[in-house]
Structure formats: structure tokens, C-alpha cells
Design a protein around this motif. Structure first.
Motif, PDB file in Angstrom:
ATOM      1  N   ILE A  14      -0.136  -2.905  -7.059  1.00  0.00           N
ATOM      2  CA  ILE A  14      -0.796  -2.841  -5.753  1.00  0.00           C
ATOM      3  C   ILE A  14      -1.864  -3.922  -5.640  1.00  0.00           C
ATOM      4  O   ILE A  14      -1.969  -4.612  -4.616  1.00  0.00           O
ATOM      5  CB  ILE A  14      -1.410  -1.448  -5.529  1.00  0.00           C
ATOM      6  N   ARG A  15      -2.666  -4.074  -6.695  1.00  0.00           N
ATOM      7  CA  ARG A  15      -3.708  -5.104  -6.660  1.00  0.00           C
ATOM      8  C   ARG A  15      -3.105  -6.496  -6.515  1.00  0.00           C
ATOM      9  O   ARG A  15      -3.610  -7.328  -5.746  1.00  0.00           O
ATOM     10  CB  ARG A  15      -4.562  -5.026  -7.925  1.00  0.00           C
ATOM     11  N   ASP A  16      -2.025  -6.764  -7.257  1.00  0.00           N
ATOM     12  CA  ASP A  16      -1.367  -8.072  -7.155  1.00  0.00           C
ATOM     13  C   ASP A  16      -0.856  -8.314  -5.739  1.00  0.00           C
ATOM     14  O   ASP A  16      -1.008  -9.417  -5.185  1.00  0.00           O
ATOM     15  CB  ASP A  16      -0.210  -8.160  -8.148  1.00  0.00           C
ATOM     16  N   PRO A  29       4.785  -1.997   2.248  1.00  0.00           N
ATOM     17  CA  PRO A  29       4.201  -0.780   2.835  1.00  0.00           C
ATOM     18  C   PRO A  29       3.414   0.067   1.862  1.00  0.00           C
ATOM     19  O   PRO A  29       2.520   0.814   2.261  1.00  0.00           O
ATOM     20  CB  PRO A  29       5.445  -0.035   3.355  1.00  0.00           C
ATOM     21  N   TRP A  30       3.725  -0.034   0.547  1.00  0.00           N
ATOM     22  CA  TRP A  30       3.015   0.789  -0.427  1.00  0.00           C
ATOM     23  C   TRP A  30       1.736   0.120  -0.921  1.00  0.00           C
ATOM     24  O   TRP A  30       0.924   0.767  -1.595  1.00  0.00           O
ATOM     25  CB  TRP A  30       3.911   1.093  -1.626  1.00  0.00           C
ATOM     26  N   ALA A  69      -5.798   2.317   0.693  1.00  0.00           N
ATOM     27  CA  ALA A  69      -5.840   3.780   0.549  1.00  0.00           C
ATOM     28  C   ALA A  69      -4.993   4.240  -0.633  1.00  0.00           C
ATOM     29  O   ALA A  69      -5.407   5.113  -1.411  1.00  0.00           O
ATOM     30  CB  ALA A  69      -5.350   4.444   1.842  1.00  0.00           C
ATOM     31  N   GLU A  70      -3.804   3.641  -0.781  1.00  0.00           N
ATOM     32  CA  GLU A  70      -2.940   4.010  -1.903  1.00  0.00           C
ATOM     33  C   GLU A  70      -3.547   3.567  -3.225  1.00  0.00           C
ATOM     34  O   GLU A  70      -3.438   4.267  -4.246  1.00  0.00           O
ATOM     35  CB  GLU A  70      -1.554   3.377  -1.730  1.00  0.00           C
ATOM     36  N   LEU A  71      -4.209   2.419  -3.225  1.00  0.00           N
ATOM     37  CA  LEU A  71      -4.871   1.947  -4.439  1.00  0.00           C
ATOM     38  C   LEU A  71      -5.957   2.934  -4.868  1.00  0.00           C
ATOM     39  O   LEU A  71      -6.055   3.285  -6.058  1.00  0.00           O
ATOM     40  CB  LEU A  71      -5.484   0.567  -4.198  1.00  0.00           C
ATOM     41  N   GLU A  83      -6.005   5.073  -8.379  1.00  0.00           N
ATOM     42  CA  GLU A  83      -7.145   4.949  -9.295  1.00  0.00           C
ATOM     43  C   GLU A  83      -7.769   6.316  -9.572  1.00  0.00           C
ATOM     44  O   GLU A  83      -8.162   6.599 -10.713  1.00  0.00           O
ATOM     45  CB  GLU A  83      -8.177   3.993  -8.699  1.00  0.00           C
ATOM     46  N   ALA A  84      -7.858   7.157  -8.551  1.00  0.00           N
ATOM     47  CA  ALA A  84      -8.392   8.510  -8.754  1.00  0.00           C
ATOM     48  C   ALA A  84      -7.478   9.316  -9.678  1.00  0.00           C
ATOM     49  O   ALA A  84      -7.943  10.057 -10.554  1.00  0.00           O
ATOM     50  CB  ALA A  84      -8.547   9.222  -7.408  1.00  0.00           C
TER      51      ALA A  84
END
Length: 323
Positions: free
Chosen positions: A137-139, A169-170, A174-176, A180-181
Motif C-alpha cells: 500500500i505504501r509503495d 482501489p485497495w 484509510a486501508e493503510l 497498521e492497526a
């Protein structure tokens, strides 16, 4: 004076048979101590040491713990099998295949540890999945930011290469945050399972030596001597276990701080990218305004020249007509 040394001092007052028996009991406890200390060694640290903490906060540490625990069981069972088969008074035990006897020891004595390890394995696998998700996701977000900051000069080319979709889309902020949580929660669960495993290490020698002594002496186990060797094991590993638990507490805190630092770094990069984009938009706006002003000026100059030319032509025509 240690229990082992006291036994050697008392040895002259024992019969040869008792001395031989004592050596077997001490060999078994020594084998267990050796395996446990070897397992606990990677978890030994001081409050100001950083190398162990960094090694244990890496993603690959979680599957490594599972491997080390598996090796502990293998090493301990293997050593005890050698002692039991060379010392057992039971012919059936001496004739049992070493792998079968080791398997029985593991199933019987290591069961409480294996149950904790089975629960830990699922959490460790989840940590690996979440870590890879977060990186992906970060990439993706960084690539999207890089594309936006470049002014989307090749937007159509990137869209064609990605099958018509420029944003995954992923890959959302918010998904990151959700991933992480989940990772923080999974890491906390993993460290809890490790702590349970360490605590159980102090208790499991009771069942382990009970089983090993029974295989050696059947109904003639020397229970006081057996309990004495259990106490010896617990005394020898107490310091290692205490240090390992303290290290684990520091690692748990360090892992949480590391993830929080990564989060902060990511958000800082996002904010920096947004600031760069805003600055670029301001610069682009000024450049466009300047370009439009220059275009208006050129149009004005051209219009003025045309007017002068028309006036000149008109004047020449008037002068010619007066002649």
C-alpha cells in the motif's frame, strides 16, 4: 555450592550403583539445561543494548522464534533419547527406534509448549501478511504521489500500462491505517504468546524429567533425586528466563515505537509531497498568468502596428488624391 557440586561431595558416601544412577539423573538434567540455555541465548540483552532489540523487531524475527522453539524440542528430545537408551533398565525402551522415542517424549512432555506454539504460528503468519500488505500500500501510494507531482505528463501512458486504472482501489490511506492497526494488534498477540512460552519453560522440566526417568527406571524411579534435578534445571535457567522476559518487554515496546515512527515518516512524506504539489501548482499558475500577460501584450502591439499601418496607408492615399 551448587546441587551438582554437593552431589559430587556426597559421592564417596554412596554405593557404586547409586553413583551410576546419580550420573544418569545429572546427565538428563544437564542435557535439558544445555538445550534451554541455547534456546534462550538469542533473547539475552542489557537495558542499553540495541542490537538484540533491532534483530527482534524485524519482520523475519517472528517466524525465527517459531523455528528456534522447534529446534529446542528436537535438540532436547535427541539428547534425552541418547541418555535413556544407553541407561534404561527396560529392554523394550532400549530397543525402540530413536526417532519413535524422541517423538513420544515430544508429544508427552512438550505438549503444553506445542499448544502455545501452535497459537503463536497463526499470529506470526498474520504478521507476515500484514507487513507485506502495508509495504504494498505504501509503495502504491508513493507511486501515485510521484505521478501526481510529475504533473501527469505521461498519465495516458501509465493508464494504458495499468490496464486503464491509474489508482489501485485497495491503496488508500484509510486501508493503510487499518492494516497498521491490525499489525500492532497482531504483534502484541505474538509477544503475549512468547511470554506464555517462556513462563511455561520454567514448569515443563517437571513433566519432562518424570517421563525420561520413568523410561530409564520404570517403577524404580528415585523421586527425591528426580525432583532435585528438576530444581537444578530451574535454578540454572532462572537468570536466562528473567533476562529473556525483560528483553521481550523491551522488544514489544520497541516494535510499537518502530511502527509508529514508520507511520510518522510516511505521513511526513505524504505532507511533503502535497506541499510540493501545491507549490508546483502555484508556480504553474504564475507561469500561466505571465504567459497570458505576454500574449495579451503581443496582441496589443500587433493591433497597434496594424492600426498604424492602416493609418499610414490612409494618409498616403489622401496625399496622393490631393495631387
Amino acid at each position: 555450592m551448587s546441587t551438582h557440586s554437593a552431589n559430587l561431595v556426597d559421592a564417596p558416601r554412596r554405593s557404586q550403583e547409586e553413583i551410576a544412577e546419580l550420573r544418569v539423573y545429572e546427565a538428563m538434567s544437564g542435557a535439558v539445561i544445555s538445550s534451554l540455555q541455547q534456546f534462550l541465548q538469542p533473547f539475552q540483552s542489557t537495558p542499553d543494548s540495541t542490537y538484540v532489540l533491532k534483530a527482534m523487531t524485524r519482520e523475519d524475527f517472528f517466524p525465527k522464534f517459531h523455528r528456534l522453539a522447534h529446534e529446542l524440542a528436537q535438540d532436547c528430545c535427541s539428547k534425552l533419547v541418547t541418555i535413556i537408551q544407553s541407561s534404561s533398565r527396560v529392554a523394550l525402551v532400549r530397543g525402540t527406534a530413536p526417532s519413535d522415542l524422541a517423538g513420544r517424549i515430544r508429544v508427552t512432555a512438550f505438549q503444553p509448549l506445542e499448544e502455545i506454539l501452535a497459537q503463536y504460528a497463526g499470529v506470526a503468519k498474520k504478521i507476515g501478511v500484514l507487513s507485506r500488505n502495508i509495504k504494498a500500500i505504501r509503495d502504491a501510494l508513493e507511486q501515485a504521489e510521484a505521478g501526481a507531482s510529475s504533473g501527469d505528463r505521461n498519465a495516458e501512458d501509465r493508464k494504458a500500462e495499468s490496464g486503464g486504472a491509474t489508482v489501485k482501489p485497495w491503496a488508500t490511506e484509510a486501508e493503510l491505517r487499518r492494516q497498521e492497526a491490525s499489525l500492532l494488534q497482531a504483534q502484541a498477540q505474538a509477544f503475549t504468546r512468547m511470554a506464555q512460552y517462556f513462563k511455561r519453560l520454567n514448569e515443563f522440566p517437571v513433566g519432562l524429567l518424570s517421563y525420561a526417568c520413568d523410561k530409564c527406571y520404570a517403577g524404580e524411579v528415585n523421586y527425591p533425586l528426580q525432583l532435585e534435578q528438576v530444581a537444578r534445571i530451574q535454578a540454572e535457567i532462572r537468570g536466562h528466563l528473567t533476562n529473556a522476559m525483560e528483553t521481550l518487554a523491551r522488544v514489544s515496546t520497541a516494535a510499537k515505537q518502530e511502527l509508529e515512527q514508520e507511520q510518522a515518516s510516511h505521513w511526513a512524506n505524504v505532507q511533503l509531497a502535497e506541499a510540493d504539489q501545491a507549490l508546483e501548482r502555484i508556480c504553474e499558475g504564475k507561469f500561466e498568468a505571465k504567459l497570458k500577460a505576454e500574449q495579451r501584450f503581443r496582441k496589443g502591439v500587433i493591433l497597434a502596428l496594424v492600426c498604424l499601418l492602416v493609418m499610414a496607408v490612409g494618409l498616403c492615399a489622401f496625399l496622393f488624391a490631393q495631387r
